[in-house]
Design a protein around this motif. Structure first.
Motif, PDB file in Angstrom:
ATOM      1  N   ARG A 113     -35.779   0.484   2.301  1.00 23.22           N
ATOM      2  CA  ARG A 113     -36.206   1.865   2.096  1.00 23.22           C
ATOM      3  C   ARG A 113     -35.755   2.377   0.730  1.00 23.22           C
ATOM      4  O   ARG A 113     -36.497   3.096   0.055  1.00 23.22           O
ATOM      5  CB  ARG A 113     -35.665   2.770   3.212  1.00 23.22           C
ATOM      6  CG  ARG A 113     -36.180   2.417   4.594  1.00 23.22           C
ATOM      7  CD  ARG A 113     -36.060   3.576   5.575  1.00 23.22           C
ATOM      8  NE  ARG A 113     -34.729   4.136   5.675  1.00 23.22           N
ATOM      9  CZ  ARG A 113     -33.801   3.721   6.546  1.00 23.22           C
ATOM     10  NH1 ARG A 113     -34.067   2.703   7.376  1.00 23.22           N
ATOM     11  NH2 ARG A 113     -32.617   4.300   6.597  1.00 23.22           N
ATOM     12  N   GLU A 136     -46.560  -0.457   9.199  1.00 23.38           N
ATOM     13  CA  GLU A 136     -47.089   0.707   8.483  1.00 23.38           C
ATOM     14  C   GLU A 136     -46.365   0.884   7.146  1.00 23.38           C
ATOM     15  O   GLU A 136     -46.988   1.178   6.124  1.00 23.38           O
ATOM     16  CB  GLU A 136     -46.930   1.959   9.339  1.00 23.38           C
ATOM     17  CG  GLU A 136     -47.515   3.214   8.708  1.00 23.38           C
ATOM     18  CD  GLU A 136     -47.327   4.444   9.564  1.00 23.38           C
ATOM     19  OE1 GLU A 136     -47.800   5.522   9.159  1.00 23.38           O
ATOM     20  OE2 GLU A 136     -46.698   4.335  10.639  1.00 23.38           O
ATOM     21  N   PHE A 137     -45.061   0.682   7.158  1.00 26.39           N
ATOM     22  CA  PHE A 137     -44.267   0.759   5.936  1.00 26.39           C
ATOM     23  C   PHE A 137     -44.749  -0.290   4.926  1.00 26.39           C
ATOM     24  O   PHE A 137     -44.974   0.015   3.748  1.00 26.39           O
ATOM     25  CB  PHE A 137     -42.802   0.530   6.287  1.00 26.39           C
ATOM     26  CG  PHE A 137     -41.852   0.556   5.123  1.00 26.39           C
ATOM     27  CD1 PHE A 137     -41.335   1.750   4.647  1.00 26.39           C
ATOM     28  CD2 PHE A 137     -41.455  -0.626   4.505  1.00 26.39           C
ATOM     29  CE1 PHE A 137     -40.442   1.771   3.590  1.00 26.39           C
ATOM     30  CE2 PHE A 137     -40.576  -0.617   3.441  1.00 26.39           C
ATOM     31  CZ  PHE A 137     -40.063   0.586   2.979  1.00 26.39           C
ATOM     32  N   ASN A 179     -38.488   5.664   7.422  1.00 34.70           N
ATOM     33  CA  ASN A 179     -38.954   4.805   8.509  1.00 34.70           C
ATOM     34  C   ASN A 179     -37.760   4.038   9.070  1.00 34.70           C
ATOM     35  O   ASN A 179     -37.260   3.098   8.446  1.00 34.70           O
ATOM     36  CB  ASN A 179     -40.029   3.843   7.984  1.00 34.70           C
ATOM     37  CG  ASN A 179     -40.746   3.104   9.083  1.00 34.70           C
ATOM     38  OD1 ASN A 179     -40.122   2.618  10.028  1.00 34.70           O
ATOM     39  ND2 ASN A 179     -42.060   3.000   8.964  1.00 34.70           N
ATOM     40  N   LYS A 180     -37.292   4.439  10.239  1.00 36.36           N
ATOM     41  CA  LYS A 180     -36.091   3.848  10.819  1.00 36.36           C
ATOM     42  C   LYS A 180     -36.300   2.410  11.291  1.00 36.36           C
ATOM     43  O   LYS A 180     -35.334   1.717  11.613  1.00 36.36           O
ATOM     44  CB  LYS A 180     -35.614   4.705  12.006  1.00 36.36           C
ATOM     45  CG  LYS A 180     -35.254   6.140  11.637  1.00 36.36           C
ATOM     46  CD  LYS A 180     -34.117   6.192  10.624  1.00 36.36           C
ATOM     47  CE  LYS A 180     -33.700   7.635  10.353  1.00 36.36           C
ATOM     48  NZ  LYS A 180     -32.646   7.715   9.325  1.00 36.36           N
ATOM     49  N   GLU A 224     -44.358   0.248  13.309  1.00 39.34           N
ATOM     50  CA  GLU A 224     -43.820   1.139  12.277  1.00 39.34           C
ATOM     51  C   GLU A 224     -43.438   0.364  11.025  1.00 39.34           C
ATOM     52  O   GLU A 224     -43.669   0.821   9.897  1.00 39.34           O
ATOM     53  CB  GLU A 224     -42.618   1.895  12.823  1.00 39.34           C
ATOM     54  CG  GLU A 224     -42.970   2.981  13.825  1.00 39.34           C
ATOM     55  CD  GLU A 224     -41.732   3.702  14.332  1.00 39.34           C
ATOM     56  OE1 GLU A 224     -40.743   3.780  13.572  1.00 39.34           O
ATOM     57  OE2 GLU A 224     -41.746   4.170  15.479  1.00 39.34           O
TER      58      GLU A 224
END
Length: 315
Positions: free
Chosen positions: A59, A34-35, A51-52, A31
């Protein structure tokens, strides 16, 4: 490489987020990758995806570069200020250069050239070209801004169509808003530069800006137009079979940039491109800062993502 972990760390430090994301068994690392890949690919529509797997500070930086997907979306991100987006562009350009990914690097330079006039206008309008907040003076009596078919206006037909649309797109549904940004917003940026810098038949569209700041904006907007026509930016269109073919070599890029710096060195704003500021394309951050009339330096957003992913791997 001694271990798989060493390989993963090396990929993270090289900003190879797509490769690492495909290889890692960890959903959290995937993840985060992806960020990072969205940022590296300049996919500004999705910068605000929550996105945690990524720290809140990273972010927030990404959201400052996000392009709102509806007329009323808050916060306004890159429509509030383009400075964070240009800092990210510089970081991406540097990373692509060091990775010798010259085609996407030139694409990033091209994007910077398209929207540079809006960076110049930001001190005057108080935002980064938000169609929901254009000054009323653009449509003052006697203004030809956004008037389709006016032969006295120096805008092309496509620029007239784009400027007409920008004055009313804030009242359109989200689909129309997104279509406008996909196809016409960059033309509005160029049209605004023409209004203040090169128009042969000035109307009242720029009268809302006082003479002294307008003269300053004229120089910065003219430099923005000149940058879009430099040999460096033209590399994006130099391929004989269209985009994606004939990728330039590092030597060709540097040679094109040297010719571009010479072409820009016509006024104090353009002369900023001749500075040696330590960037892979020396003077590019200084040029953007001079056009913006504000500090602009390469971001450390992708570097922060890389460090975060390395920390996840080394747990």
């Amino acid at each position: 490489m001694e271990t798989t972990r060493d390989l993963f760390v090396a990929l993270a430090r090289r900003y190879a987020f797509a490769d690492l994301g495909a290889l890692t068994p960890s959903p959290q690392i995937a993840e985060a990758c992806e960020f990072g890949q969205r940022l590296l690919s300049l996919d500004a529509e999705d910068f605000a995806v929550d996105n945690k797997a990524v720290p809140a500070g990273l972010r927030r930086q990404a959201r400052a570069c996000h392009m709102p997907q509806t007329p009323r979306e808050q916060p306004r991100g890159a429509l509030e200020s383009l400075r964070p987006a240009y800092e990210l562009l510089l970081e991406v350009i540097a990373i692509r250069w060091h990775r010798r990914e010259l085609s996407p690097m030139i694409a990033a330079v091209h994007i910077a050239g398209e929207y540079l006039p809006l960076l110049a206008y930001e001190p005057q309008v108080g935002h980064a070209g938000d169609p929901a907040r254009w000054p009323e003076g653009l449509s003052a009596p006697g203004s030809r801004f956004g008037v389709i078919g006016d032969r006295e206006c120096d805008h092309t037909k496509s620029e007239q169509s784009a400027t007409n649309r920008t004055l009313r797109v804030a009242g359109e549904p989200p689909e129309g808003w997104r279509a406008y940004f996909d196809r016409q917003h960059s033309q509005v940026a160029g049209a605004l530069a023409v209004c203040v810098a090169t128009c042969r038949n000035p109307c009242t569209a720029m009268d809302w800006i006082a003479p002294e700041p307008r003269a300053d904006l004229q120089v910065r907007a003219r430099t923005a137009l000149a940058f879009a026509d430099t040999p460096l930016v033209r590399l994006r269109h130099a391929a004989p079979v269209g985009h994606g073919f004939g990728v330039p070599s590092p030597e060709e890029v540097l040679e094109a940039w040297e010719r571009s710096r010479a072409a820009l060195d016509k006024n104090p704003v353009g002369a900023a491109a001749t500075k040696d500021d330590g960037f892979p394309l020396p003077g590019l951050p200084s040029l953007f800062a001079a056009v913006a009339d504000a500090p602009i330096a390469p971001a450390t957003l992708l570097e922060g993502v890389s460090r975060h992913i390395v920390a996840l791997i080394e747990r």
